[in-house]
Write an enzyme that holds these catalytic residues in place. Structure first.
Site, short mmCIF file in Angstrom:
data_model
loop_
_atom_site.label_atom_id
_atom_site.label_comp_id
_atom_site.label_asym_id
_atom_site.label_seq_id
_atom_site.Cartn_x
_atom_site.Cartn_y
_atom_site.Cartn_z
N ALA A 100 3.61 -19.02 37.60
CA ALA A 100 4.45 -19.25 38.38
C ALA A 100 3.24 -17.64 38.61
O ALA A 100 2.96 -17.64 39.70
CB ALA A 100 5.63 -18.11 36.88
N CYS A 123 10.24 -17.91 29.36
CA CYS A 123 10.88 -18.71 30.60
C CYS A 123 12.05 -19.47 30.45
O CYS A 123 12.97 -19.42 31.03
CB CYS A 123 9.68 -17.89 31.50
SG CYS A 123 9.18 -16.70 32.38
#
Ligand SMILES: [Zn+2]
Length: 343
Positions: free
Chosen positions: A37, A186
Site C-alpha cells: 500500500a 491491516c
C-alpha cells in the site's frame, strides 16, 4: 531545458527543486522495501519525479483484497498472480521509461539486506511490520543512510524521517520490538485507503527533500487519524545514547540476535516461525481479534490458538512461536505471520 528534463517541467519551476534539484533526483538511487500500500504510493511519486534508479524489494504477490488501497495494481495483476515487485516494475515503466527500475522478489533478511541498501541515497519503508522496520533501522544506521518510516493501520498513519546521528532512530522511539500479537495489522484491524496515500505522499516528499537538499525535513513524528480528523506532530528530541542501535551500535536485528526466524519443517508442508528478543503472546486477545476480523475458524485453549485462514492452518503458542501448515516456503510463512499474528 533539454528534452530529458521537459517531462519534469512543473517541478523544475518550483524553486525548492529547480534544475539542480532535478539533476540530483536523476542521479539518485532509492531503495523501497515493500511495495504494497504505502510502497505503491512511494514508488509512484518517485518514478514520476524522476529518481534515476529505483530498487523495489517485495516478498509478496498481488491479491484481490490489495486493490482497495494498493494503487499500482489492477485485476490483471491478480489474475496473473504476479509478484508485487514485478507488477510494480511493469506499471512504473509505463509511467516513466527513462529511469532504471530494479525489481527484487525476496524476503528481506539480515543475510541479504546490506547490499540492497549500501548503494542507496535514501531508503523508504513500504513494509507492514515492525520486525522488518527494525532490521531496516539497524542497517541504515550502521551504513549512515537516511530512511523514512511510514506506517498505516485502520484510518491512522505515522511517519518519521530518520537521519543517523541527527535524529532519534526508530529503536530510540519505539523501544523493544512489540510482542507478537500486540500490534494491530491491516489484515485484522483493516485499513482505509486514503490514509495510505496521505502518509505515503508525506514520506515521498521527505525523500525528495533529502535528495535535493532543500526544504524543512520532518524532525519528529507526524501522526494523523483521518477518521477522527486529528493531525499531530511530536518532537522526539535527539538520539538516545543508550539506544542499542544508534547509541551502542550493537545492531541486534542486523546481527540476527533479535527478530523473526523461520524454519521449513521437512516433509510436513509447514514452516516454524519464532520471534527472538520479544515477549510472549496474549493468546486470548489474539483469538478475540482474529474472531472479530472473521478471517476464518478459530480455536483457542490456554496452550495454543489454532486458526484456519485462506487454506493455511496456524498454530500459535504463548511464547510467540507458530507453525504454519500449508506451505514450505519460509518467505510465505513470514508474510502470513506478519499479517495475522503481527510483529
Ligand atoms: Zn536509536
Amino acid at each position: 531545458m533539454g528534452t530529458e528534463l521537459a517531462r519534469y517541467a512543473r517541478q523544475i519551476i518550483y524553486p525548492g527543486i529547480g534544475e539542480a534539484g532535478q539533476r540530483a533526483l536523476l542521479a539518485a538511487r532509492v531503495t523501497i522495501i515493500g511495495v504494497g500500500a504505502t510502497g505503491s504510493v512511494l514508488a509512484n511519486h518517485l518514478t514520476r519525479a524522476g529518481v534515476g534508479y529505483l530498487r523495489l524489494v517485495d516478498r509478496d504477490f498481488v491479491e484481490l483484497n490489495n486493490l482497495q488501497r494498493q494503487l499500482l495494481y489492477d485485476e490483471e495483476d491478480v489474475a496473473a498472480v504476479l509478484p508485487k515487485a514485478v507488477a510494480a516494475g511493469r506499471k512504473l515503466r509505463q509511467i516513466n521509461s527513462s529511469i532504471v527500475i530494479e525489481e527484487i522478489v525476496a524476503d528481506v533478511t539480515p543475510a541479504n539486506i546490506s547490499p540492497l541498501v549500501a548503494d542507496a541515497d535514501v531508503v523508504l519503508d513500504g513494509t507492514d511490520n515492525f520486525a522488518t522496520r527494525y532490521l531496516i533501522n539497524d542497517v541504515c544506521v550502521k551504513l549512515g543512510k537516511p530512511w523514512v518510516y511510514c506506517g498505516v493501520i485502520a484510518a491512522c498513519g505515522m511517519t518519521m524521517t530518520i537521519r543517523p546521528g541527527v535524529t532519534p532512530c526508530l529503536r530510540c522511539v519505539m523501544g523493544e520490538l512489540p510482542a507478537p500479537g500486540t500490534v494491530p495489522t491491516c489484515d485484522v484491524a483493516g485499513v482505509v485507503g486514503p490514509v495510505v496515500t496521505l502518509m505515503g505522499s508525506i514520506a515521498a516528499t521527505e525523500a525528495i527533500k533529502l535528495i535535493v537538499g532543500q526544504g524543512a525535513l520532518n524532525p519528529g513524528m507526524i501522526y494523523a487519524d483521518l477518521w477522527e480528523d486529528s493531525f499531530d506532530r511530536f518532537d522526539l528530541g535527539g538520539p538516545r545514547p543508550d539506544c542499542p542501535t544508534c547509541g551502542r551500535h550493537e545492531y541486534p536485528f542486523l546481527n540476527a540476535e533479535a527478530g523473526p526466524r523461520t524454519t521449513s519443517l521437512c516433509g510436513r508442508d509447514a514452516v516454524h516461525v519464532s520471534v527472538v528478543g520479544t515477549q510472549g503472546v496474549d493468546l486470548a486477545g489474539l483469538a478475540d481479534r482474529l474472531r472479530a476480523a472473521r478471517v476464518g475458524a478459530i480455536q483457542a485453549n490456554p496452550y495454543l490458538v489454532r486458526a484456519q485462514i485462506d487454506g493455511y492452518e496456524f498454530t500459535i503458542f504463548p511464547d510467540g512461536r507458530a507453525i504454519i501448515k500449508g506451505t514450505s516456503d519460509e518467505a510465505v510463512a513470514a508474510t502470513l505471520y506478519a499479517k495475522y499474528v503481527g510483529m
